[in-house]
Enzyme design. Structure first.
Site, mmCIF file in Angstrom:
data_model
loop_
_atom_site.group_PDB
_atom_site.id
_atom_site.type_symbol
_atom_site.label_atom_id
_atom_site.label_comp_id
_atom_site.label_asym_id
_atom_site.label_seq_id
_atom_site.Cartn_x
_atom_site.Cartn_y
_atom_site.Cartn_z
ATOM 1 N N ALA A 239 2.609 1.168 5.285
ATOM 2 C CA ALA A 239 2.968 -0.223 4.943
ATOM 3 C C ALA A 239 1.720 -1.101 4.923
ATOM 4 C CB ALA A 239 4.012 -0.740 5.920
ATOM 5 N N ARG A 240 1.285 -1.521 6.075
ATOM 6 C CA ARG A 240 0.085 -2.357 6.160
ATOM 7 C C ARG A 240 -0.652 -2.077 7.458
ATOM 8 N NH1 ARG A 240 0.120 -3.096 1.626
ATOM 9 N NH2 ARG A 240 0.254 -5.004 0.412
ATOM 10 N N GLU A 269 -9.399 -2.570 6.389
ATOM 11 C CA GLU A 269 -9.754 -1.709 5.250
ATOM 12 C C GLU A 269 -10.884 -2.356 4.453
ATOM 13 O OE1 GLU A 269 -6.242 -0.916 2.890
ATOM 14 O OE2 GLU A 269 -5.136 -0.312 4.669
ATOM 15 N N HIS A 287 -5.418 4.224 1.410
ATOM 16 C CA HIS A 287 -4.454 3.304 0.786
ATOM 17 C C HIS A 287 -4.105 3.745 -0.650
ATOM 18 C CE1 HIS A 287 -2.964 -1.129 1.013
ATOM 19 N NE2 HIS A 287 -2.187 -0.423 0.208
ATOM 20 N N GLY A 289 -0.932 4.811 -1.541
ATOM 21 C CA GLY A 289 0.528 4.877 -1.671
ATOM 22 C C GLY A 289 1.024 4.759 -3.106
ATOM 23 N N SER A 290 0.476 3.837 -3.864
ATOM 24 C CA SER A 290 0.987 3.610 -5.232
ATOM 25 C C SER A 290 0.102 4.268 -6.292
ATOM 26 C CB SER A 290 1.083 2.104 -5.492
ATOM 27 O OG SER A 290 -0.205 1.512 -5.448
#
Ligand code: DGY
Length: 322
Positions: A239-240, A269, A287, A289-290
């Site tokens: 998520a974050r 990050e 990072h 994820g997408s």
């Protein structure tokens, strides 16, 4: 023909997205893809109507208040919007949009990769092999945590949390979750709702964090809350960064309270806390994820669909409301 709306594009998005926005907007682009400082964003915003940004640009209250009056909409190329001060934007009459839905599957896939990667020592075993240190199969080497039948606690049962639950059910995990409200969706009837995070944490053999970052969730996973989890639990965060206090997780991994962690996001990050680097039990990704071609195109198209709708006086597909 009406003049094209003027758009500041803060990052270099996928080629299809850049081609579409160059066709339909008078765009100021950042071809070097350098992360712009707030002062640069403000300077470049003087003669545009809209901004297309990513999570790398921080629009704090101070920045939003300093934006010129000509900025009418900020479209973020992300589902998360903790980098945008939504209350300040609303006060200034700036519309905000984001990109939900289109990255749900890609992000849930990475959550499972992190879960399995952490549970099954993917980092240290692959690292041993790649560095030429693997000498032979051994019965007591690279022993991970069994997944089948274990309890997976999902913090935040929105679209991505639900997609994680569905995937984990394929691994015969028992699903528990905490959310503002219980969810009532086909296929997840067996998932067990916990009204409080404390109740959820107490049953988490595995914890997957799928909520947004807010004042309420900042450092939610800290020493005190980690202590409420079963021993040898595994923590996954897609998520974050900032929902986990990294120093606390590092302490818990070092002490063995937490058996392993799988992180796609972390505090500060792109700078990973160096204390993580000594830990074989960390599986970490930058990072991503997408990060599939299809998803990143879809995110860009959703941003542009929102901007097109805004400039045509149509309702947005995904407006961020405060
Ligand atoms: C998001 O959309 O919020 C992601 O973190 C960017 O991929």
């Amino acid at each position: 023909m009406a003049a094209k709306p003027r758009l500041l594009v803060t990052r270099n998005f996928p080629p299809n997205v850049m081609a579409r926005l160059r066709r339909d907007y008078a765009a100021i682009t950042n071809d070097e893809d350098r992360i712009l400082e707030p002062a640069e964003v403000l300077a470049l915003s003087q003669d545009v109507d809209a901004i297309l940004c990513a999570g790398t640009e921080k629009f704090s209250r101070e920045v939003i208040e300093a934006l010129p009056e000509n900025i009418r909409i900020i479209a973020t190329y992300s589902v998360g919007y903790d980098h945008l001060d939504a209350a300040a934007a609303a006060e200034k009459g700036i519309t905000l949009s984001n990109t939900p839905d289109v990255l749900t599957d890609a992000t849930a896939d990475i959550a499972l990769l992190c879960l399995l990667g952490a549970a099954r020592m993917a980092h240290s075993s692959a690292q041993t092999l790649r560095s030429g240190q693997w000498s032979s199969w051994a019965a007591n080497q690279f022993l991970g945590v069994h997944v089948t039948g274990k309890r997976l606690g999902i913090l935040g049962m929105g679209r991505i949390g639900q997609a994680v639950a569905r995937r984990a059910m394929g691994f015969n995990m028992q699903i528990h979750y905490h959310n503002r409200r219980p969810v009532d969706v086909p296929g997840l009837e067996a998932a067990i709702y916990h009204k409080t995070t404390d109740s959820l944490l107490g049953v988490c053999d595995f914890l997957s964090i799928n909520c947004g970052l807010s004042a309420k969730t900042k450092y939610l996973i800290n020493d005190e809350n980690i202590a409420k989890m079963p021993d040898n639990a595994v923590i996954v965060n897609t998520a974050r960064g900032g929902i986990i206090e990294d120093a606390a997780l590092i302490r818990a991994l070092k002490s063995g309270k937490i058996a392993a962690a799988g992180l796609d996001v972390f505090e500060n990050e792109p700078h990973l806390n160096p204390d993580y680097l000594d830990l074989d039990t960390l599986f970490v990704l930058p990072h991503i994820g997408s990060a599939t071609v299809e998803t990143r195109d879809a995110m860009g198209n959703m941003c542009l669909d929102n901007l097109d709708a805004f400039f045509a006086d149509r309702p947005l597909i995904s407006e961020i409301k405060t």
